[in-house]
Design an enzyme around this catalytic site. Structure first.
Site: not given
Ligand code: NAD
Length: 347
Positions: A32, A82, A133-135, A166, A170, A196, A205-206
């Protein structure tokens, strides 16, 4: 198994790591960059495990990624790193293009070069699991009064039609992963999940934003009328689904993951107000009788998707997975966690 997890200090990645350390004998390498969204506090309860390793690395850095594969010799990758917040992608898309597209490409190349040199047994067993993501599917219409909500759902075969920087980034990363499978034979899995919620979600986030603003007596900003519909999944259910798919998913397949919890944003916010009213009534200094008085409608987000709803039949039928939490049980746990962990939110 040794599993390399990217983005493991984030909201979902940290839930996945806690789940794997608690429920298996696997070794986890958390890679990370620790952006604003990454927080090692999320891993406090497992950080002493001798099956957990942390590497502060950017997925866009090819030489460091190559070294991680060389040093740890993982059996699988779960790629969650991401940029993840739609509003930030509207204000500054560059970081989303860099991390979500270039970063995924960099990781795919390193994984491919590493995988090609494994012996045949390890090569067959290797998996690159891309978490999406479903987006990417765009949005769905609201069903009319005469229509069943199940008439319009996202299926694994739904064409991509992303709306925001975004979701477009993705979608690009999903296409790259499929191309690395088709062209180079890299054994991949792709999952597309709905929204999530749960503990350790960054307060932009919301759901955490609403809980924390209410606790502090601040306005609770709701985009437009708040009639956008999201299909909410408790984060620990997402973690268990991802691990199930890593172990048992068919190589090359895509799985949609959802919670069967379609709710309008305004109903989510009102529910948060009502549960907070019961658990922690407003401070008398706030001059309100009920948290609902803090709800404030603001101008809608540009390009705001109307409705997301997942058909999760495939994972249920093929892998016998379904979520454990209802929205009512999950949101209550989440609110209790934010009330008890306000220090975490200040970090
Ligand atoms: P988040 O933003 O909470 O966490 C992202 C993590 O990635 C962080 O720890 C950040 O430090 C790390 N990161 C960012 N850029 C980086 C890089 N260049 N190199 C290494 N690490 C890096 O995101 P999340 O909500 O935990 O989502 C995680 C994944 O799940 C994402 O790929 C997102 O698209 C996907 N996702 C999220 C949701 C949701 O509701 N949050 C739903 C579906 C899918």
């Amino acid at each position: 198994m040794k599993i390399l997890i990217t983005g493991g200090a984030g909201f979902i990645g940290s839930a996945v790591i806690r789940y794997i350390i608690h429920n298996s004998g696997d070794v986890v390498i958390n890679l990370d960059k620790l952006t604003y969204a990454g927080n090692l506090e999320n891993l406090r309860e497992i950080e002493e495990s001798n099956r957990y390793h942390f590497e502060k690395v950017d997925i866009c850095d090819p030489s460091k990624i190559k070294k991680i594969f060389h040093d740890y010799q993982p059996d699988a990758v779960m790629h969650l790193a991401a940029e993840s917040h739609v509003d930030r992608s509207i204000d500054g898309p560059a970081a989303f293009i860099e991390t979500n597209i270039i970063g995924t490409y960099t990781l795919l190349e390193a994984a491919k070069n590493y995988w090609q040199n494994l012996d045949s047994k390890r090569k067959n067993a290797f998996r690159f699991h891309h978490i999406s993501t479903d987006e990417v599917y765009g949005d769905l219409p609201h069903p009319t009064d005469n229509e069943d909500a199940g008439k319009y759902l996202f299926h694994e075969t739904t064409p991509y039609s992303p709306s925001s920087p975004y979701s477009a980034s993705k979608a690009s990363s999903d296409h790259l992963v499929r191309a690395w499978m088709r062209t180079y034979g890299l054994p991949v899995l792709i999952t597309n999940c709905s929204n999530n919620y749960g503990p350790y979600q960054f307060p932009e986030k919301l759901i955490p934003l609403m809980i924390l603003n209410a606790i502090k007596g601040k306005e609770m900003p709701v985009y437009g009328a708040g009639d956008q519909i999201r299909d909410w999944l408790y984060v620990e259910d997402h973690a268990s689904a991802l691990y199930t798919i890593l172990l048992n998913g068919a190589c090359g397949e895509t799985y949609n993951i959802g919670g069967n919890n379609e709710i309008r944003n305004i109903d989510v916010v009102e529910k948060i107000c009502d549960i907070l009213q019961e658990l922690a009534p407003p401070d008398p200094n706030y001059s309100i009788n009920h948290y609902r008085e803090l709800i404030h409608h603001i101008q809608d987000r540009a390009g705001h998707d109307r409705r997301y709803a997942i058909c999760a039949d495939k994972i249920q039928k093929e892998l016998d997975w379904s979520p454990s939490e209802s929205f009512d049980s999950g949101i209550r746990k989440t609110i209790l966690w934010y009330i008890a962990n306000q220090d975490w939110c200040e970090i």
